[in-house]
Structures are given as structure tokens and as C-alpha cells.
Motif scaffolding. Structure first.
Motif, PDB file in Angstrom:
ATOM      1  N   LYS A  21       1.488   4.523  -2.862  1.00  0.00           N
ATOM      2  CA  LYS A  21       1.417   5.769  -2.170  1.00  0.00           C
ATOM      3  C   LYS A  21       2.635   6.779  -2.449  1.00  0.00           C
ATOM      4  O   LYS A  21       2.234   8.002  -2.132  1.00  0.00           O
ATOM      5  N   GLN A  31       2.755   5.809   9.232  1.00  0.00           N
ATOM      6  CA  GLN A  31       1.515   6.884   8.757  1.00  0.00           C
ATOM      7  C   GLN A  31       1.892   7.859  10.054  1.00  0.00           C
ATOM      8  O   GLN A  31       1.114   8.881   9.660  1.00  0.00           O
ATOM      9  N   ILE A  54       2.497   9.886  -4.233  1.00  0.00           N
ATOM     10  CA  ILE A  54       1.213  10.686  -3.907  1.00  0.00           C
ATOM     11  C   ILE A  54       1.662  11.702  -2.926  1.00  0.00           C
ATOM     12  O   ILE A  54       2.487  11.418  -1.976  1.00  0.00           O
ATOM     13  N   TYR A 100       0.961  -1.166  -0.051  1.00  0.00           N
ATOM     14  CA  TYR A 100       0.091   0.023   0.041  1.00  0.00           C
ATOM     15  C   TYR A 100       0.885   1.315  -0.048  1.00  0.00           C
ATOM     16  O   TYR A 100       0.722   2.313  -0.689  1.00  0.00           O
ATOM     17  N   ALA A 101       2.137   1.323   0.964  1.00  0.00           N
ATOM     18  CA  ALA A 101       2.891   2.294   0.915  1.00  0.00           C
ATOM     19  C   ALA A 101       3.619   2.645  -0.707  1.00  0.00           C
ATOM     20  O   ALA A 101       3.669   3.738  -0.896  1.00  0.00           O
ATOM     21  N   TYR A 131       1.981  11.007   1.140  1.00  0.00           N
ATOM     22  CA  TYR A 131       2.847  10.144   1.440  1.00  0.00           C
ATOM     23  C   TYR A 131       4.119  10.611   2.429  1.00  0.00           C
ATOM     24  O   TYR A 131       4.646  11.518   1.947  1.00  0.00           O
ATOM     25  N   GLU A 188       6.328   2.179   5.660  1.00  0.00           N
ATOM     26  CA  GLU A 188       4.787   1.976   5.966  1.00  0.00           C
ATOM     27  C   GLU A 188       4.369   2.998   6.917  1.00  0.00           C
ATOM     28  O   GLU A 188       3.238   2.857   7.215  1.00  0.00           O
TER      29      GLU A 188
END
Length: 114
Positions: free
Chosen positions: A75, A103, A78, A71-72, A81, A101
Motif C-alpha cells: 500500500k 493505520q 497508494i 500489506y503495508a 498510505y 504498518e
């Protein structure tokens, strides 16, 4: 975050994704059901079951991390991130190199008790 920094993080993620994929394949081999064997006493059988439970936990944790990394990776290009979800400050590049990853920044993780 610069393009070069993103490239470095992508390479780290690819290496970690590959390593986790290999680890999952190796763990999966040990997840076959354990049948009761007459040659094993109850203690040996319990130890085998305990080892299997540990492997199941390792498998589940590795699978979750693999999904977070994938997922990371999607992203990374984007704009959001590398920005903390709590305080909206940039997460330190060194932290992202260790845990791509991530967040949350370290301060918010400590404050939130994560």
C-alpha cells in the motif's frame, strides 16, 4: 509524502519483513510437540510446556505483524498510505518509521484506546 520518504519506509519494511521471517523460522523449530519423557519430572515437563506456549504466542504475534507489514508494503505507493483511518490526517513520518504498518495517528490510537 515524498518519493524519498516512501523509499525510506519501503527499505525499513523490507528489513523488518526479513527479520520477522527469520524469527518465525527460528521459533517454528521450537514448536515441535513435547513428548512425555521419563527422565523429566512433572515440574520440568510443565516448564517445557509453558515455554512452548510462550513460543506459540510469539509465533502468532510475529506472523500477524509480518502480514500487516506485507500489506503495508503493498500500500505504500497508494495515496491513502500514511493517512489515519480515523481523523484522515497524515500519520507522523517518525511513527511510520517505527511502525510502518500503522493505520492510526497517536492521538486517535489514544482516543480509541488501541
Amino acid at each position: 509524502m515524498t518519493t524519498q520518504e516512501k523509499k525510506i519506509l519501503k527499505n525499513i519494511m523490507i528489513q523488518e519483513i526479513d527479520a520477522l521471517t527469520l524469527e518465525l523460522q527460528n521459533i517454528e523449530k521450537s514448536l515441535k510437540p513435547i513428548k512425555k519423557d521419563c527422565s523429566l519430572d512433572s515440574i520440568d515437563h510443565k516448564m517445557l510446556k509453558q515455554d512452548q506456549n510462550v513460543n506459540i504466542q510469539r509465533f502468532e504475534e510475529a506472523k500477524k505483524r509480518l502480514n500487516r507489514l506485507k500489506y503495508a508494503f503493498l500500500k505504500v505507493d497508494i495515496e491513502g498510505y500514511g493517512v489515519c483511518k480515523e481523523c484522515e490526517e497524515d500519520i507522523a513520518l517518525e511513527r511510520l518509521k517505527l511502525i510502518p504498518e500503522s493505520q492510526y495517528c497517536v492521538s486517535c490510537m489514544n482516543e480509541l484506546g488501541l
